[in-house]
Design an enzyme around this catalytic site. Structure first.
Site, PDB file in Angstrom:
ATOM      1  N   GLN A 127       0.824  -1.173  -0.380  1.00 45.72           N
ATOM      2  CA  GLN A 127      -0.232   0.305   0.010  1.00 45.72           C
ATOM      3  C   GLN A 127       1.178   1.324   0.349  1.00 45.72           C
ATOM      4  O   GLN A 127       1.634   1.857   1.379  1.00 45.72           O
ATOM      5  CB  GLN A 127      -0.808   0.049   1.274  1.00 45.72           C
ATOM      6  CG  GLN A 127      -1.998   1.375   1.773  1.00 45.72           C
ATOM      7  CD  GLN A 127      -2.335   1.492   0.308  1.00 45.72           C
ATOM      8  OE1 GLN A 127      -3.438   0.635  -0.270  1.00 45.72           O
ATOM      9  NE2 GLN A 127      -1.900   2.835  -0.159  1.00 45.72           N
ATOM     10  N   GLY A 258     -11.288   0.461   2.422  1.00 52.81           N
ATOM     11  CA  GLY A 258     -11.771  -0.756   1.449  1.00 52.81           C
ATOM     12  C   GLY A 258     -11.094  -0.666  -0.012  1.00 52.81           C
ATOM     13  O   GLY A 258     -11.533  -1.798  -0.132  1.00 52.81           O
ATOM     14  N   MET A 260      -8.542   0.866  -3.299  1.00 50.92           N
ATOM     15  CA  MET A 260      -7.440   1.293  -3.523  1.00 50.92           C
ATOM     16  C   MET A 260      -6.962   0.844  -4.786  1.00 50.92           C
ATOM     17  O   MET A 260      -6.648   0.025  -5.523  1.00 50.92           O
ATOM     18  CB  MET A 260      -6.290   0.717  -2.828  1.00 50.92           C
ATOM     19  CG  MET A 260      -4.133   1.019  -3.248  1.00 50.92           C
ATOM     20  SD  MET A 260      -4.883   3.494  -3.046  1.00 50.92           S
ATOM     21  CE  MET A 260      -3.847   3.658  -4.442  1.00 50.92           C
ATOM     22  N   GLU A 261      -6.983   2.545  -5.427  1.00 51.59           N
ATOM     23  CA  GLU A 261      -7.147   2.359  -7.050  1.00 51.59           C
ATOM     24  C   GLU A 261      -5.517   2.146  -7.991  1.00 51.59           C
ATOM     25  O   GLU A 261      -4.976   2.827  -8.967  1.00 51.59           O
ATOM     26  CB  GLU A 261      -7.199   4.052  -7.838  1.00 51.59           C
ATOM     27  CG  GLU A 261      -6.619   4.861  -7.350  1.00 51.59           C
ATOM     28  CD  GLU A 261      -6.873   5.220  -6.392  1.00 51.59           C
ATOM     29  OE1 GLU A 261      -6.916   4.666  -5.171  1.00 51.59           O
ATOM     30  OE2 GLU A 261      -6.547   6.837  -5.740  1.00 51.59           O
ATOM     31  N   ASP A 365      -0.910  10.566   6.425  1.00 55.28           N
ATOM     32  CA  ASP A 365      -1.420   9.541   7.046  1.00 55.28           C
ATOM     33  C   ASP A 365      -2.365   9.916   8.235  1.00 55.28           C
ATOM     34  O   ASP A 365      -3.444   9.402   9.053  1.00 55.28           O
ATOM     35  CB  ASP A 365      -1.256   8.120   7.984  1.00 55.28           C
ATOM     36  CG  ASP A 365      -0.326   7.179   6.334  1.00 55.28           C
ATOM     37  OD1 ASP A 365      -1.374   7.429   5.292  1.00 55.28           O
ATOM     38  OD2 ASP A 365       0.726   6.896   6.343  1.00 55.28           O
ATOM     39  N   TYR A 373     -12.578  13.875   0.769  1.00 57.23           N
ATOM     40  CA  TYR A 373     -13.533  13.474   0.161  1.00 57.23           C
ATOM     41  C   TYR A 373     -15.103  14.540  -0.292  1.00 57.23           C
ATOM     42  O   TYR A 373     -15.464  14.490  -1.546  1.00 57.23           O
ATOM     43  CB  TYR A 373     -13.683  11.920   0.199  1.00 57.23           C
ATOM     44  CG  TYR A 373     -12.769  11.101   0.539  1.00 57.23           C
ATOM     45  CD1 TYR A 373     -12.461  10.313  -0.598  1.00 57.23           C
ATOM     46  CD2 TYR A 373     -11.562  11.746   1.120  1.00 57.23           C
ATOM     47  CE1 TYR A 373     -11.829   9.303  -0.818  1.00 57.23           C
ATOM     48  CE2 TYR A 373     -10.660   9.906   1.668  1.00 57.23           C
ATOM     49  CZ  TYR A 373     -10.691   9.077   0.316  1.00 57.23           C
ATOM     50  OH  TYR A 373      -9.447   8.383   0.924  1.00 57.23           O
ATOM     51  N   LYS A 544     -11.437   2.372   8.791  1.00 54.16           N
ATOM     52  CA  LYS A 544     -12.689   2.894   8.559  1.00 54.16           C
ATOM     53  C   LYS A 544     -13.018   2.151   9.449  1.00 54.16           C
ATOM     54  O   LYS A 544     -14.235   2.512  10.005  1.00 54.16           O
ATOM     55  CB  LYS A 544     -13.572   2.579   7.158  1.00 54.16           C
ATOM     56  CG  LYS A 544     -14.818   3.418   7.351  1.00 54.16           C
ATOM     57  CD  LYS A 544     -15.310   2.973   5.733  1.00 54.16           C
ATOM     58  CE  LYS A 544     -16.196   3.927   6.073  1.00 54.16           C
ATOM     59  NZ  LYS A 544     -17.163   3.609   4.485  1.00 54.16           N
TER      60      LYS A 544
HETATM   61  N1  BES Z   1      -7.185   5.956  -2.346  1.00 56.49           N
HETATM   62  C1  BES Z   1      -7.740   5.997  -1.337  1.00 56.49           C
HETATM   63  C2  BES Z   1      -6.979   5.426  -0.773  1.00 56.49           C
HETATM   64  C3  BES Z   1      -5.864   5.428   0.087  1.00 56.49           C
HETATM   65  C4  BES Z   1      -6.194   7.210  -0.171  1.00 56.49           C
HETATM   66  C5  BES Z   1      -4.771   4.843   0.906  1.00 56.49           C
HETATM   67  C6  BES Z   1      -5.125   7.812   0.684  1.00 56.49           C
HETATM   68  C7  BES Z   1      -3.893   5.612   1.568  1.00 56.49           C
HETATM   69  C8  BES Z   1      -4.206   7.344   1.834  1.00 56.49           C
HETATM   70  C9  BES Z   1      -8.706   5.198  -2.100  1.00 56.49           C
HETATM   71  O1  BES Z   1      -9.532   5.548  -3.702  1.00 56.49           O
HETATM   72  C10 BES Z   1     -10.596   5.601  -1.672  1.00 56.49           C
HETATM   73  O2  BES Z   1     -10.327   6.425  -1.064  1.00 56.49           O
HETATM   74  N2  BES Z   1     -10.935   4.364  -0.748  1.00 56.49           N
HETATM   75  C11 BES Z   1     -12.048   4.255   0.260  1.00 56.49           C
HETATM   76  C12 BES Z   1     -13.362   3.672   0.158  1.00 56.49           C
HETATM   77  C13 BES Z   1     -14.515   5.028  -0.511  1.00 56.49           C
HETATM   78  C14 BES Z   1     -15.482   4.829  -1.496  1.00 56.49           C
HETATM   79  C15 BES Z   1     -14.729   5.941   0.036  1.00 56.49           C
HETATM   80  C16 BES Z   1     -11.592   3.451   1.567  1.00 56.49           C
HETATM   81  O3  BES Z   1     -10.180   2.699   1.232  1.00 56.49           O
HETATM   82  O4  BES Z   1     -12.911   3.498   2.431  1.00 56.49           O
HETATM   83 ZN    ZN Z   2     -10.427   7.419  -3.729  1.00 50.01          ZN
END
Ligand code: BES
Ligand code: ZN
Length: 588
Positions: A127, A258, A260-261, A365, A373, A544
């Site tokens: 990650q 949840g 990771m893209e 972090d 968001y 989360k």
């Molecule tokens: N890119 C994020 C995950 C992330 C952000 C990892 C910052 C590390 C640092 C991913 O796209 C994301 O936003 N995941 C969300 C899902 C969502 C539907 C909002 C999650 O993991 O909850």
């Molecule tokens: Zn995202």
């Protein structure tokens, strides 16, 4: 532009990386990746070059001709990590670094067999977002210096390696196999990604398949079967899908997010597998990043809202197209509620509630929240509302086309906005959104009658208002989530018992509903659910869910004892990121 990214040692006046060529061996016993990276530079170069690293063990640094390159760890900072200072001889095209990673590398999650569905083989996943690629590969770990890459990953033979890249074949010898990858498109380093495990795959559509452990493959394929329709509706919004494949990888439950893209291969938590497709919005979200994030990328973490705000907006548009406006609106309200919890936690006037942030010296972090968001998405919705959907859709297509394969700052975005939609930024009081803390008061209302009814019912809880038992199966998971979000955070045992017995909440298969309920029950110190709380805290690494449950426990003395006891027993199996963030909460 010497240093332009507060989270990287990269110096904009120095040579820049263009391509990485990795050759790494995965050692599950030592918990290391060992081998070499060849960093191809954009031009033949000489002189000083600063790379990012953290906890790397470096054996040698040489040019393409095998000449030694002088290097040292010039400086170390808590957030940035090590500044690896190289002194390149004239005409250096390629730098070869022989190295290995540390067992505690923040990018890497090493799982024991018992943490997997099959229980027989270990599992590894990376990650890298936001700033952990440097614990896996020495590089210019800033989104502005994009790289293409090739990789050869050597793993124990029954296991398979997958990456955020195209498949370039594999071979076996001596009980080990080498998996090869080719990634022709230039990506920011936070999108480097690797996973290794006992993986099988099943096709979902012409450009998608799902990888999972054999034990979870069938359920995963069913849950995500609609992915091709999502790609088609996202393409209408943003233009052609440019990454060839959109495959999914279902992780073991220790995965801290949840989704990771990672390009070509989105990583997903198995908690999405509810058996009713009720959590596919996460797939829509990660897919949307293929345009907003992976094609047009934030220049630094100060501009993170450009990635997430636009992606949440796009996620909602995809959901609207597939499931209708009412569903998308309800989801919007659930997330707006969750944003409010974050805003309250930060407190009024907090720096971290601005869209454009200044995170110099701050670990991204540690300040991760829904602000980029949901405040970001609300801002994008306001832009849409101001010019109307047809004109805004045109703007979006234009935006993606203009900045594809580039990494941009908030200023660069605002300049483009002013050029294409003059005056709109001031008309919607843009500076209050982008530069100032808190939520401005010109947010668009979401008018959903369902929401009002749920709110009213929840608000009457202390006066005895109760949902009719027949609603158990009538309400959708989203409606349940909304109702539970609005209930008091603490209630008596009799009330908890009534809720649980009437609506079977502890047996919920949908983690969003389950955790919303367990948060109330844990905050209320309701004994009968504690075994289930312990199970979730033991099995699931998704932050989360970990964060609200631990926070609810920390609101009372018995909960504190319980939380610390569970954490001491299971935290060694958490991903280092989850472990770090929970440890911080329990200390307070
Ligand atoms: N890119 C994020 C995950 C992330 C952000 C990892 C910052 C590390 C640092 C991913 O796209 C994301 O936003 N995941 C969300 C899902 C969502 C539907 C909002 C999650 O993991 O909850
Ligand atoms: Zn995202």
């Amino acid at each position: 532009m010497p240093r332009f990214d507060p989270h990287s040692w990269c110096d904009g006046d120095q040579p820049r990386q263009r391509h990485l060529d990795l050759d790494l061996t995965v050692d599950f016993d030592a918990r290391t990746l060992a081998g070499r990276v060849r960093i191809h530079l954009a031009d033949p170069s000489e002189g000083p070059l600063d790379l990012d690293g953290r906890d790397l063990v470096i054996e040698s640094v040489k040019t393409q001709d095998g000449a030694d390159i002088a290097w040292s760890v010039a400086e170390t900072e808590a957030v940035r990590g090590d500044r690896l200072r190289l002194d390149l001889p004239t005409g250096t095209d390629v730098i070869e670094i022989v190295y290995q990673t540390a067992p505690g590398a923040l990018a890497l999650g090493w799982l024991e067999p018992q943490q997997t569905a099959g229980g027989e083989h270990p599992f590894l996943f990376s990650q890298c977002q936001p700033i952990h690629a440097r614990t896996m590969v020495p590089c210019q770990d800033t989104p502005r210096h994009r790289v293409s890459y090739d990789a050869a990953i050597n793993v124990p033979a029954p296991l398979r390696a997958v990456m955020s890249a195209g498949d370039a074949g594999h071979e076996e010898s001596d009980g080990r196999s080498t998996w090869r990858f080719h990634m022709p498109q230039a990506i920011p380093t936070y999108l480097l990604a690797l996973a290794v495990g006992n993986l099988a795959k099943e096709d979902l559509g012409p450009r998608s398949c799902v990888y999972a452990e054999p034990e979870t493959l069938e359920k995963s394929a069913w849950e995500f079967a609609e992915v091709d329709g999502m790609i088609t509706s996202a393409e209408k919004l943003f233009g052609p899908y440019e990454w060839d494949r959109f495959d999914l990888l279902v992780m073991p439950p220790a995965f801290p997010y949840g989704g990771m893209e990672n390009p070509r291969l989105t990583f997903l938590t198995p908690t999405l597998i509810a058996g009713d497709r009720s959590q596919v919005n996460v797939v829509a979200h990660e897919l949307a990043h293929s345009w907003t994030g992976n094609l047009v990328t934030n220049a630094t973490m100060n501009d993170f809202w450009l990635n997430e705000g636009f992606t949440v907006y796009a996620e909602r548009r995809i959901l609207e197209e597939i499931y209708g406006a009412e569903y998308a609106d309800l989801q919007g309200v659930v997330r707006r509620n969750a944003l409010q919890v974050n805003l309250d936690q930060f407190g009024k006037g907090s720096e971290y509630t601005r869209l454009r942030t200044d995170l110099a010296g701050v670990d991204p972090d540690e300040v991760y929240s829904l602000v980029p968001y949901e405040k970001g998405a609300q801002f994008v919705l306001l832009l849409e509302d101001a010019v109307g959907r047809p004109r805004f859709d045109e703007f979006l297509l234009d935006y993606i086309k203009t900045f594809r394969f580039q990494s941009i700052t908030t200023d660069e975005f605002l300049e483009f906005l002013e050029l294409k939609l003059p005056g709109v930024y001031m008309q919607i009081q843009g500076p209050r959104w982008v530069e100032e803390p808190d939520m401005p008061d010109n947010e668009l209302p979401i008018n959903a009658t369902k929401v009002e009814k749920l709110r009213e019912l929840a608000a009457g809880w202390n006066d005895g208002a109760r949902p009719d038992p027949s609603l158990r199966d009538e309400w959708s998971p989203t409606e349940w989530q909304l109702y539970l979000q609005d209930l008091p955070r603490q209630m008596g045992d009799a009330d908890c018992q009534w809720l649980d017995e009437t609506f079977d909440l502890t047996k919920q298969g949908n983690y969003e509903v389950l955790v919303e309920w367990l948060t109330i029950a844990a905050g209320s110190n309701y004994g009968p659910v504690m075994p289930r709380v312990r199970e979730v805290l033991t099995d699931v690494g998704r932050m989360k869910y970990l964060k609200p449950l631990y926070l609810a426990l920390m609101t009372h003395d018995e909960g504190k004892v319980f939380a610390r006891e569970v954490f001491a027993a299971v935290s060694d199996s958490y991903h280092p990121l989850s472990k770090g963030s929970v440890a911080g909460m329990l200390a307070g």
